[in-house]
Design an enzyme around this catalytic site. Structure first.
Site, PDB file in Angstrom:
ATOM      1  NE  ARG A  38      -3.859  -2.018   1.922  1.00  0.00           N
ATOM      2  CZ  ARG A  38      -5.422  -2.689   2.445  1.00  0.00           C
ATOM      3  NH1 ARG A  38      -5.140  -2.255   3.671  1.00  0.00           N
ATOM      4  NH2 ARG A  38      -5.525  -3.021   2.101  1.00  0.00           N
ATOM      5  CD  GLU A  50      -4.368  -7.732  -5.736  1.00  0.00           C
ATOM      6  OE1 GLU A  50      -4.897  -8.188  -5.452  1.00  0.00           O
ATOM      7  OE2 GLU A  50      -4.191  -6.419  -4.890  1.00  0.00           O
ATOM      8  CD  GLN A  55       0.606 -17.909  -4.975  1.00  0.00           C
ATOM      9  OE1 GLN A  55       0.477 -17.677  -6.798  1.00  0.00           O
ATOM     10  NE2 GLN A  55       2.312 -18.224  -5.885  1.00  0.00           N
ATOM     11  CE1 TYR A 133      -9.376  -9.219  -7.121  1.00  0.00           C
ATOM     12  CE2 TYR A 133      -6.408  -9.855  -7.472  1.00  0.00           C
ATOM     13  CZ  TYR A 133      -7.192  -9.510  -6.470  1.00  0.00           C
ATOM     14  OH  TYR A 133      -7.194  -9.120  -5.334  1.00  0.00           O
ATOM     15  CG  ASP A 151     -11.099 -10.806  -3.912  1.00  0.00           C
ATOM     16  OD1 ASP A 151     -11.538 -10.362  -3.277  1.00  0.00           O
ATOM     17  OD2 ASP A 151      -9.837 -10.632  -3.146  1.00  0.00           O
ATOM     18  CB  CYS A 214     -22.855  -8.393  11.685  1.00  0.00           C
ATOM     19  SG  CYS A 214     -22.658  -9.969  11.143  1.00  0.00           S
ATOM     20  CB  THR A 311      -5.399 -26.863  -6.812  1.00  0.00           C
ATOM     21  OG1 THR A 311      -4.891 -25.531  -6.121  1.00  0.00           O
ATOM     22  CG2 THR A 311      -6.833 -26.024  -6.481  1.00  0.00           C
TER      23      THR A 311
HETATM   24  S1  SF4 Z   1     -23.534  -7.266   7.841  1.00  0.00           S
HETATM   25 FE1  SF4 Z   1     -22.415  -9.335   8.270  1.00  0.00          FE
HETATM   26  S2  SF4 Z   1     -22.851 -10.082   7.195  1.00  0.00           S
HETATM   27 FE2  SF4 Z   1     -23.829  -8.619   6.224  1.00  0.00          FE
HETATM   28  S3  SF4 Z   1     -20.941  -7.377   5.007  1.00  0.00           S
HETATM   29 FE3  SF4 Z   1     -21.046  -6.657   6.988  1.00  0.00          FE
HETATM   30  S4  SF4 Z   1     -19.536  -8.532   8.349  1.00  0.00           S
HETATM   31 FE4  SF4 Z   1     -21.085  -9.159   6.514  1.00  0.00          FE
END
Ligand code: SF4
Length: 356
Positions: A38, A50, A55, A133, A151, A214, A311
């Site tokens: 970066r 990249e 891998q 990609y 990806d 989340c 793989t």
């Molecule tokens: S809210 Fe949860 S499931 Fe939805 S993109 Fe964010 S981390 Fe992923």
């Protein structure tokens, strides 16, 4: 497709992708990791990183990346690098065809573009080893153009936020996502670069395969999977195919000249160095193979079993440590093997057969 799935697909395809960039980029700018690629993201540096990251995990790739860039800081250096040195720099990363393709591409960039990567999709795609990609990554991250790089991380995040039931190996689905993303890329150079990296970063740090955080996700208000508690159902993966298995005898043959090494002529890792090996079937005897090769006055000192998983194939290897008077192969000391012979991991582990 059932009516229910069709309904779901329709809903997913109507997801408001235009609401993704702003919160995601803001989160990225505040939370991004310091990674060596970066810093000064030139097309060459982005491209090398990249290919490595396709891998290797980020943490492991850092060291390889810094070593590679310090030995070959420019595309001119890569184009002119001697093959054995190049393979040695790549040792441990596997997929040697990728670094060979990189060198072919580097030569073309030097010959056809004076050493400057072209900032154009079609021209980049014409270079060996560069697919959709990598084109997206180089154009957006290095050139600041509105091209997505889709990806595994990005597929996972977008499949979850939109609850898309499409199989992520489906090229039409990937194309659909690329189009949707391309339409919502920021207008400015830094925004394009950051949006691509933000999508990847969210998949790497927050919306991970098994641990899904989340509560700290910048897309939580938008995310359909979070709303419905279906995070673990996405992305929809292709059915797994079983791996093919191959049994090999691998011989670490030590003579007065050193340890025998040869180039592989066919099959997996073609063109790479190996300890002489042979694909075998049940009942084959190692002594027969050694005689066939013309190894003289040999003594099998020890044997050990190893496996190596590629793989699509699994190698079940029986490695033999053999002392012999002579063997019709090039020979190297153990130090030379460590220092200058690029030896794939599958074979490197066979050196263990020398230790009791
Ligand atoms: S809210 Fe949860 S499931 Fe939805 S993109 Fe964010 S981390 Fe992923």
């Amino acid at each position: 497709m059932t009516d229910q799935k069709q309904e779901q697909l329709k809903r997913a395809e109507g997801f408001p992708f235009e609401r993704v960039p702003a919160p995601l980029i803001a989160w990225y700018r505040a939370n991004k990791r310091d990674l060596p690629w970066r810093v000064n993201p030139t097309p060459y540096r982005v491209w090398v990183s990249e290919i490595m990251l396709q891998q290797t995990r980020v943490e492991a790739a850092k060291e390889y990346y810094l070593r590679f860039l310090s030995a070959l800081p420019t595309v001119f250096d890569l184009a002119a690098c001697e093959e054995e040195k190049l393979l040695k720099l790549w040792e441990g990363l596997g997929y040697y065809s990728r670094v060979r393709n990189m060198q072919k591409a580097a030569k073309l960039v030097v010959e056809n573009y004076g050493g400057e990567f072209p900032a154009e999709e079609k021209a980049l795609k014409g270079l060996p080893g560069i697919g959709d990609y990598t084109v997206g990554a180089v154009l957006s991250i290095a050139f600041g153009l509105p091209y997505p790089a889709v990806d595994g991380n990005v597929l996972r995040v977008l499949s979850r936020v939109s609850e898309n039931p499409s199989d992520i190996s489906d090229t039409k689905y990937r194309e659909f996502l690329r189009e949707k993303l391309r339409a919502v890329y920021p207008q400015d150079r830094q925004g394009c670069s950051d949006f691509t990296q933000a999508l990847m970063e969210l998949g790497a740090l927050i919306c991970k395969p098994a641990v899904i955080e989340c509560s700290v996700c910048p897309l939580k208000e938008l995310c359909s999977a979070r709303k419905n508690g279906t995070q673990k159902e996405y992305p929809v993966m292709p059915e797994k195919k079983g791996k093919r298995e191959e049994s090999l005898f691998v011989f670490v043959i030590e003579t007065e000249k050193g340890i025998a090494i040869r180039k592989r002529e066919a099959g997996v890792l073609k063109g790479m160095n190996e300890f002489p090996s042979a694909v075998v079937k049940e009942g084959d005897l190692p002594e027969e193979t050694l005689k066939e090769w013309g190894v003289s006055a040999f003594n099998i000192v020890r044997q050990k079993k190893y496996t190596h998983i590629f793989t699509h194939i699994r190698w079940n290897m029986t490695c033999f440590f053999v002392r012999a008077e002579d063997a019709p192969f090039a020979a190297y000391s153990r130090e030379e093997i460590e220092r200058e012979v690029a030896l794939p991991t599958a074979f490197k582990q066979c050196l263990g057969v020398m230790i009791d």
